[in-house]
Motif scaffolding. Structure first.
Motif, PDB file in Angstrom:
ATOM      1  N   ASN A  10       0.850  -1.189   0.000  1.00 58.70           N
ATOM      2  CA  ASN A  10       0.000   0.000   0.000  1.00 58.70           C
ATOM      3  C   ASN A  10       0.889   1.243   0.000  1.00 58.70           C
ATOM      4  OD1 ASN A  10      -2.429  -1.467   0.247  1.00 58.70           O
ATOM      5  ND2 ASN A  10      -2.180  -1.589   2.466  1.00 58.70           N
ATOM      6  N   PRO A  11       1.470   1.610  -1.140  1.00 57.91           N
ATOM      7  CA  PRO A  11       2.419   2.718  -1.137  1.00 57.91           C
ATOM      8  C   PRO A  11       1.812   4.069  -0.775  1.00 57.91           C
ATOM      9  CG  PRO A  11       2.002   1.987  -3.387  1.00 57.91           C
ATOM     10  CD  PRO A  11       1.331   1.008  -2.470  1.00 57.91           C
ATOM     11  N   ILE A  12       0.551   4.290  -1.090  1.00 58.75           N
ATOM     12  CA  ILE A  12      -0.075   5.576  -0.751  1.00 58.75           C
ATOM     13  C   ILE A  12      -0.185   5.720   0.767  1.00 58.75           C
ATOM     14  CG2 ILE A  12      -2.206   6.937  -0.908  1.00 58.75           C
ATOM     15  CD1 ILE A  12      -2.505   5.800  -3.773  1.00 58.75           C
ATOM     16  N   LYS A  13      -0.628   4.671   1.431  1.00 59.09           N
ATOM     17  CA  LYS A  13      -0.720   4.715   2.890  1.00 59.09           C
ATOM     18  C   LYS A  13       0.668   4.765   3.526  1.00 59.09           C
ATOM     19  CE  LYS A  13      -5.184   2.413   3.371  1.00 59.09           C
ATOM     20  NZ  LYS A  13      -5.880   1.239   3.911  1.00 59.09           N
ATOM     21  N   ALA A  14       1.636   4.081   2.928  1.00 57.91           N
ATOM     22  CA  ALA A  14       3.016   4.112   3.433  1.00 57.91           C
ATOM     23  C   ALA A  14       3.577   5.519   3.328  1.00 57.91           C
ATOM     24  CB  ALA A  14       3.890   3.131   2.660  1.00 57.91           C
ATOM     25  N   LEU A  15       3.327   6.178   2.204  1.00 58.72           N
ATOM     26  CA  LEU A  15       3.809   7.552   2.025  1.00 58.72           C
ATOM     27  C   LEU A  15       3.161   8.486   3.029  1.00 58.72           C
ATOM     28  CD1 LEU A  15       5.492   9.567   0.426  1.00 58.72           C
ATOM     29  CD2 LEU A  15       3.581   9.747  -1.202  1.00 58.72           C
ATOM     30  N   SER A  16       1.883   8.309   3.264  1.00 59.37           N
ATOM     31  CA  SER A  16       1.176   9.131   4.241  1.00 59.37           C
ATOM     32  C   SER A  16       1.765   8.940   5.645  1.00 59.37           C
ATOM     33  CB  SER A  16      -0.312   8.785   4.237  1.00 59.37           C
ATOM     34  OG  SER A  16      -0.985   9.488   5.241  1.00 59.37           O
ATOM     35  N   ALA A  17       2.010   7.689   6.024  1.00 60.24           N
ATOM     36  CA  ALA A  17       2.587   7.410   7.343  1.00 60.24           C
ATOM     37  C   ALA A  17       4.001   7.976   7.453  1.00 60.24           C
ATOM     38  CB  ALA A  17       2.596   5.905   7.610  1.00 60.24           C
ATOM     39  N   ALA A  18       4.796   7.828   6.405  1.00 56.78           N
ATOM     40  CA  ALA A  18       6.167   8.346   6.426  1.00 56.78           C
ATOM     41  C   ALA A  18       6.167   9.869   6.523  1.00 56.78           C
ATOM     42  CB  ALA A  18       6.929   7.889   5.185  1.00 56.78           C
ATOM     43  N   ASN A  19       5.295  10.516   5.763  1.00 56.80           N
ATOM     44  CA  ASN A  19       5.217  11.983   5.828  1.00 56.80           C
ATOM     45  C   ASN A  19       4.739  12.453   7.193  1.00 56.80           C
ATOM     46  OD1 ASN A  19       6.236  12.585   3.281  1.00 56.80           O
ATOM     47  ND2 ASN A  19       4.232  12.399   2.305  1.00 56.80           N
ATOM     48  N   SER A  20       3.820  11.714   7.807  1.00 50.38           N
ATOM     49  CA  SER A  20       3.375  12.059   9.158  1.00 50.38           C
ATOM     50  C   SER A  20       4.524  11.960  10.146  1.00 50.38           C
ATOM     51  CB  SER A  20       2.240  11.133   9.603  1.00 50.38           C
ATOM     52  OG  SER A  20       1.107  11.337   8.807  1.00 50.38           O
ATOM     53  N   ILE A  37      13.566   7.075   4.082  1.00 44.38           N
ATOM     54  CA  ILE A  37      13.749   5.832   3.328  1.00 44.38           C
ATOM     55  C   ILE A  37      12.402   5.246   2.911  1.00 44.38           C
ATOM     56  CG2 ILE A  37      14.548   3.427   3.495  1.00 44.38           C
ATOM     57  CD1 ILE A  37      16.820   5.429   3.125  1.00 44.38           C
ATOM     58  N   TYR A  38      11.457   5.172   3.837  1.00 48.37           N
ATOM     59  CA  TYR A  38      10.146   4.603   3.530  1.00 48.37           C
ATOM     60  C   TYR A  38       9.376   5.482   2.543  1.00 48.37           C
ATOM     61  CZ  TYR A  38      11.029   1.486   7.496  1.00 48.37           C
ATOM     62  OH  TYR A  38      11.563   0.554   8.359  1.00 48.37           O
ATOM     63  N   ALA A  39       9.479   6.800   2.692  1.00 52.47           N
ATOM     64  CA  ALA A  39       8.817   7.699   1.750  1.00 52.47           C
ATOM     65  C   ALA A  39       9.401   7.514   0.352  1.00 52.47           C
ATOM     66  CB  ALA A  39       8.959   9.155   2.204  1.00 52.47           C
ATOM     67  N   ALA A  40      10.723   7.400   0.264  1.00 53.53           N
ATOM     68  CA  ALA A  40      11.371   7.206  -1.035  1.00 53.53           C
ATOM     69  C   ALA A  40      10.930   5.892  -1.677  1.00 53.53           C
ATOM     70  CB  ALA A  40      12.891   7.245  -0.881  1.00 53.53           C
ATOM     71  N   GLU A  41      10.854   4.836  -0.878  1.00 51.07           N
ATOM     72  CA  GLU A  41      10.421   3.551  -1.430  1.00 51.07           C
ATOM     73  C   GLU A  41       8.975   3.625  -1.914  1.00 51.07           C
ATOM     74  OE1 GLU A  41      10.122  -1.177  -0.277  1.00 51.07           O
ATOM     75  OE2 GLU A  41      11.381   0.132   0.943  1.00 51.07           O
ATOM     76  N   ALA A  42       8.115   4.259  -1.131  1.00 53.01           N
ATOM     77  CA  ALA A  42       6.714   4.392  -1.539  1.00 53.01           C
ATOM     78  C   ALA A  42       6.600   5.210  -2.819  1.00 53.01           C
ATOM     79  CB  ALA A  42       5.907   5.050  -0.411  1.00 53.01           C
ATOM     80  N   LEU A  43       7.372   6.280  -2.922  1.00 54.46           N
ATOM     81  CA  LEU A  43       7.336   7.105  -4.131  1.00 54.46           C
ATOM     82  C   LEU A  43       7.851   6.345  -5.347  1.00 54.46           C
ATOM     83  CD1 LEU A  43       8.421  10.432  -2.453  1.00 54.46           C
ATOM     84  CD2 LEU A  43       6.258  10.052  -3.677  1.00 54.46           C
ATOM     85  N   CYS A  44       8.847   5.508  -5.153  1.00 54.13           N
ATOM     86  CA  CYS A  44       9.321   4.668  -6.269  1.00 54.13           C
ATOM     87  C   CYS A  44       8.221   3.719  -6.721  1.00 54.13           C
ATOM     88  CB  CYS A  44      10.570   3.891  -5.868  1.00 54.13           C
ATOM     89  SG  CYS A  44      12.063   4.903  -5.847  1.00 54.13           S
ATOM     90  N   LEU A  45       7.513   3.134  -5.777  1.00 56.55           N
ATOM     91  CA  LEU A  45       6.413   2.234  -6.126  1.00 56.55           C
ATOM     92  C   LEU A  45       5.279   2.973  -6.835  1.00 56.55           C
ATOM     93  CD1 LEU A  45       6.304   0.049  -2.892  1.00 56.55           C
ATOM     94  CD2 LEU A  45       7.081  -0.657  -5.171  1.00 56.55           C
ATOM     95  N   LEU A  46       5.160   4.260  -6.562  1.00 57.51           N
ATOM     96  CA  LEU A  46       4.137   5.085  -7.204  1.00 57.51           C
ATOM     97  C   LEU A  46       4.655   5.722  -8.506  1.00 57.51           C
ATOM     98  CD1 LEU A  46       2.730   6.800  -4.000  1.00 57.51           C
ATOM     99  CD2 LEU A  46       1.548   5.111  -5.441  1.00 57.51           C
ATOM    100  N   ASN A  47       5.849   5.279  -8.937  1.00 53.89           N
ATOM    101  CA  ASN A  47       6.478   5.779 -10.162  1.00 53.89           C
ATOM    102  C   ASN A  47       6.707   7.288 -10.111  1.00 53.89           C
ATOM    103  OD1 ASN A  47       7.726   5.320 -12.597  1.00 53.89           O
ATOM    104  ND2 ASN A  47       5.842   5.599 -13.779  1.00 53.89           N
ATOM    105  N   ARG A  48       7.223   7.753  -8.969  1.00 52.41           N
ATOM    106  CA  ARG A  48       7.558   9.163  -8.781  1.00 52.41           C
ATOM    107  C   ARG A  48       9.013   9.264  -8.324  1.00 52.41           C
ATOM    108  NH1 ARG A  48       2.423  10.496  -5.109  1.00 52.41           N
ATOM    109  NH2 ARG A  48       3.643  12.300  -4.482  1.00 52.41           N
ATOM    110  N   PRO A  49       9.947   8.857  -9.192  1.00 48.30           N
ATOM    111  CA  PRO A  49      11.356   8.781  -8.781  1.00 48.30           C
ATOM    112  C   PRO A  49      11.981  10.127  -8.448  1.00 48.30           C
ATOM    113  CG  PRO A  49      11.159   8.390 -11.132  1.00 48.30           C
ATOM    114  CD  PRO A  49       9.757   8.426 -10.578  1.00 48.30           C
ATOM    115  N   GLY A  50      11.541  11.191  -9.061  1.00 50.13           N
ATOM    116  CA  GLY A  50      12.097  12.510  -8.752  1.00 50.13           C
ATOM    117  C   GLY A  50      11.856  12.890  -7.304  1.00 50.13           C
ATOM    118  N   GLU A  51      10.639  12.658  -6.839  1.00 44.27           N
ATOM    119  CA  GLU A  51      10.310  12.949  -5.443  1.00 44.27           C
ATOM    120  C   GLU A  51      11.040  11.995  -4.504  1.00 44.27           C
ATOM    121  OE1 GLU A  51       5.973  13.852  -4.733  1.00 44.27           O
ATOM    122  OE2 GLU A  51       5.921  13.339  -6.889  1.00 44.27           O
TER     123      GLU A  51
END
Length: 183
Positions: A10-20, A37-51
């Motif tokens: 669940n990369p969207i929820k992972a990104l939300s938790a990491a940002n929190s 690290i977790y935010a970066a991994e979630a963003l990679c899974l969401l195909n947002r490598p720049g972020e």
């Protein structure tokens, strides 16, 4: 929570938790590092490598150097807290993974992650110095070795890739013949 959501794919929820986590005031440097690290991994899974790169480069000092994400003095109290939690619950199975999170190893993980990010974007010349630094800090890390093998293969250094695989003790190498067909 970010780790759990990543494991549950669940990369969207992972990104939300990491940002929190990253927004918490007075958050431990170790947890800030893990949040990036977790935010970066979630963003990679969401195909947002720049972020994702922005999260990984939070510790970047120059072209080829990172500041340590945390110091030994940040690590020691965290490790002691984990040891006391382990004693209270009589479950020490999780303590081993946390004990390995030392500042230099975290730095090596950052190098490896940034190398993987550059490699997946096709920037092999940028990835190579990062993976070399990662392997210097984490010589037996399978993920760093596999990233180095991938980079070697993509730049046409297949013999170097095979040599790396043979040196990696946790990767099985079965000699054989590979036929490549032109398409």
């Amino acid at each position: 929570m970010a780790y759990i959501e990543l494991e549950l794919e669940n990369p969207i929820k992972a990104l939300s938790a990491a940002n929190s986590l990253l927004q918490l005031p007075d958050c431990s440097k170790i947890y800030v590092f893990l949040g990036h690290i977790y935010a970066a991994e979630a963003l990679c899974l969401l195909n947002r490598p720049g972020e994702a790169g922005a999260h990984l480069s939070a510790y970047l000092l120059g072209q080829e150097d990172f500041k340590l994400p945390f110091a030994q003095e940040d690590f020691d109290p965290w490790r002691m807290n984990m040891s006391s939690d382990c004693e209270e619950t009589s479950d020490c199975s999780t303590g081993n993974a946390r004990d390995s999170l030392k500042p230099e190893e975290a730095r090596g993980a950052l190098f490896a992650n940034l190398a993987a990010l550059f490699a997946t974007q096709g920037h092999y010349d940028q990835a190579r110095p990062f993976i070399q630094h990662a392997l210097t800090l984490l010589p037996s890390n399978v993920q760093a070795t596999i990233t180095a093998v991938y980079i070697d293969l993509m730049v046409g250094r297949s013999q170097d890739a095979v040599a790396r695989l043979k040196q990696c003790t946790r990767v099985s190498f079965v000699p054989g013949r590979l036929e490549v067909r032109a398409s």
